[in-house]
Design an enzyme around this catalytic site. Structure first.
Site, PDB file in Angstrom:
ATOM      1  N   ASP A  34      38.451  15.916  25.614  1.00 15.09           N
ATOM      2  CA  ASP A  34      39.647  15.546  26.271  1.00 15.09           C
ATOM      3  C   ASP A  34      39.477  17.372  27.448  1.00 15.09           C
ATOM      4  OD1 ASP A  34      40.500  14.844  28.489  1.00 15.09           O
ATOM      5  OD2 ASP A  34      42.186  14.590  26.952  1.00 15.09           O
ATOM      6  N   HIS A  51      32.199  18.679  33.022  1.00 14.59           N
ATOM      7  CA  HIS A  51      32.136  17.788  32.309  1.00 14.59           C
ATOM      8  C   HIS A  51      30.523  17.819  32.847  1.00 14.59           C
ATOM      9  CE1 HIS A  51      34.890  14.425  32.638  1.00 14.59           C
ATOM     10  NE2 HIS A  51      35.031  14.406  34.256  1.00 14.59           N
ATOM     11  N   LEU A 145      22.066  14.049  10.433  1.00 14.24           N
ATOM     12  CA  LEU A 145      23.306  13.754  10.592  1.00 14.24           C
ATOM     13  C   LEU A 145      22.942  12.174  11.725  1.00 14.24           C
ATOM     14  CD1 LEU A 145      26.246  15.345  11.708  1.00 14.24           C
ATOM     15  CD2 LEU A 145      24.811  15.253  13.657  1.00 14.24           C
TER      16      LEU A 145
HETATM   17  C1  FPP Z   1      37.116  13.604  29.226  1.00 16.61           C
HETATM   18  O1  FPP Z   1      38.156  14.927  30.219  1.00 16.61           O
HETATM   19  C2  FPP Z   1      35.635  13.427  29.566  1.00 16.61           C
HETATM   20  C3  FPP Z   1      34.973  12.800  29.375  1.00 16.61           C
HETATM   21  C4  FPP Z   1      35.527  11.802  29.539  1.00 16.61           C
HETATM   22  C5  FPP Z   1      33.625  13.068  29.724  1.00 16.61           C
HETATM   23  C6  FPP Z   1      33.788  13.862  28.043  1.00 16.61           C
HETATM   24  C7  FPP Z   1      31.909  13.464  28.215  1.00 16.61           C
HETATM   25  C8  FPP Z   1      31.299  14.644  27.917  1.00 16.61           C
HETATM   26  C9  FPP Z   1      31.134  15.622  27.258  1.00 16.61           C
HETATM   27  C10 FPP Z   1      29.791  14.982  28.204  1.00 16.61           C
HETATM   28  C11 FPP Z   1      29.605  13.726  27.427  1.00 16.61           C
HETATM   29  C12 FPP Z   1      27.655  13.606  26.946  1.00 16.61           C
HETATM   30  C13 FPP Z   1      27.102  12.792  27.048  1.00 16.61           C
HETATM   31  C14 FPP Z   1      25.096  13.087  26.989  1.00 16.61           C
HETATM   32  C15 FPP Z   1      27.264  11.335  27.055  1.00 16.61           C
HETATM   33  P1  FPP Z   1      38.457  14.352  31.706  1.00 16.61           P
HETATM   34  O2  FPP Z   1      37.508  14.617  32.741  1.00 16.61           O
HETATM   35  O3  FPP Z   1      39.416  13.793  31.223  1.00 16.61           O
HETATM   36  O4  FPP Z   1      39.275  16.052  31.776  1.00 16.61           O
HETATM   37  P2  FPP Z   1      41.145  16.038  31.829  1.00 16.61           P
HETATM   38  O5  FPP Z   1      41.575  15.447  31.479  1.00 16.61           O
HETATM   39  O6  FPP Z   1      41.312  17.744  32.216  1.00 16.61           O
HETATM   40  O7  FPP Z   1      41.053  15.813  33.328  1.00 16.61           O
END
Ligand code: FPP
Length: 254
Positions: A34, A51, A145
């Site tokens: 997050d 992201h 893994l």
């Molecule tokens: C939450 O942060 C994060 C997500 C909804 C997406 C997480 C995805 C990745 C880290 C990449 C994944 C990689 C692959 C290959 C699928 P947020 O956007 O809710 O952050 P905020 O709370 O600060 O707005």
């Protein structure tokens, strides 16, 4: 307790992992990644840049987990609730597997990593599924893994569907109500065959579970950090493992 020096990445020793105890590494670590959006905002960047940076962090933490002997790393990459986000952000998140796998798959294969997906294919665009399924196929014989992406995943939906499957089996006479057990239920969850997470890490300072593995987390140790996911490093990961190793897991006993 036995001590072992761990090595990571390109054989560079990292001090902070050298004090981990070899025989108490969590088998299954799950991470709610997050804070990508806030990380980006703090830098005056668009949310999708967060992201992207978060995606870059996935391999780093995967390799760190593999190096210390974690068997399963589950990453919450897209929830069933994330469809509510603006379409351009959803589209971007759906494009990440196509970027991530071609970039990282060779190294993951070299590391004997096996890709798995926990979640529903329905609603996920074809190009995204193709990238994920190709990675699953290419790594299906790997024995190292398990890198398990929770993608289009939500725990209440998972539990409701498991319940439906069980009721169907009862109606069909395949299962007697008196034979319904925790194991029968677990076997019908998306995570069937995987042990429950031993440790859950959530970044960004939010102290919530957010519809993630509600059944499977029953006895999981929880570890929260204020750091945003893109800035969560190997050393932070080892810090979480170290704290896990200092916990006493009683499972309700004494
Ligand atoms: C939450 O942060 C994060 C997500 C909804 C997406 C997480 C995805 C990745 C880290 C990449 C994944 C990689 C692959 C290959 C699928 P947020 O956007 O809710 O952050 P905020 O709370 O600060 O707005």
């Amino acid at each position: 307790m036995s001590q072992k020096k761990f090595w990571f990445g390109k054989k560079k020793q990292v001090d902070s992992q050298s004090d981990l105890t070899e025989d108490n590494i969590p088998r299954h670590v799950a991470i709610i990644m997050d804070g990508n959006g806030r990380w980006a905002r703090r830098r005056g960047l668009p949310r999708v840049a967060g992201h992207h940076s978060g995606m870059k962090n996935v391999k780093k933490i995967t390799i760190a987990a593999d190096d210390i002997g974690v068997e399963i790393l589950t990453l919450y990459a897209f929830s069933t609730e994330n469809w509510k986000r603006p379409q351009d952000e959803v589209d971007y998140l759906m494009s990440l597997p196509q970027e991530f796998f071609p970039l990282e798959i060779e190294e993951l294969i070299e590391k004997n990593v096996r890709i798995r997906m926990t979640g529903w294919k329905e609603g996920v665009p074809g190009h995204t599924l193709e990238a994920v399924e190709n990675a699953i196929e290419r790594t299906k014989h790997n024995t190292g893994l398990i890198l398990n992406f929770a993608f289009n995943y939500g725990s209440r939906k998972e539990m409701t569907e498991a319940m439906r499957a069980m009721v169907r089996d009862v109606q069909l006479g395949k299962l007697k109500p008196e034979d319904i057990t925790e194991e029968e239920y677990s076997n019908r969850l998306q995570t069937s065959g995987l042990p429950d997470p031993d440790l859950l890490i959530r970044t960004s300072g939010e102290l919530r579970i957010s519809n993630f593995m509600l059944w499977q987390l029953a006895y999981t140790e929880l570890w929260f950090t204020d750091l945003y996911w893109p800035e969560f490093s190997e050393n932070h990961f080892f810090e979480a493992i170290r704290e896990y190793q200092n916990r006493v897991r009683r499972y309700g006993g004494l």
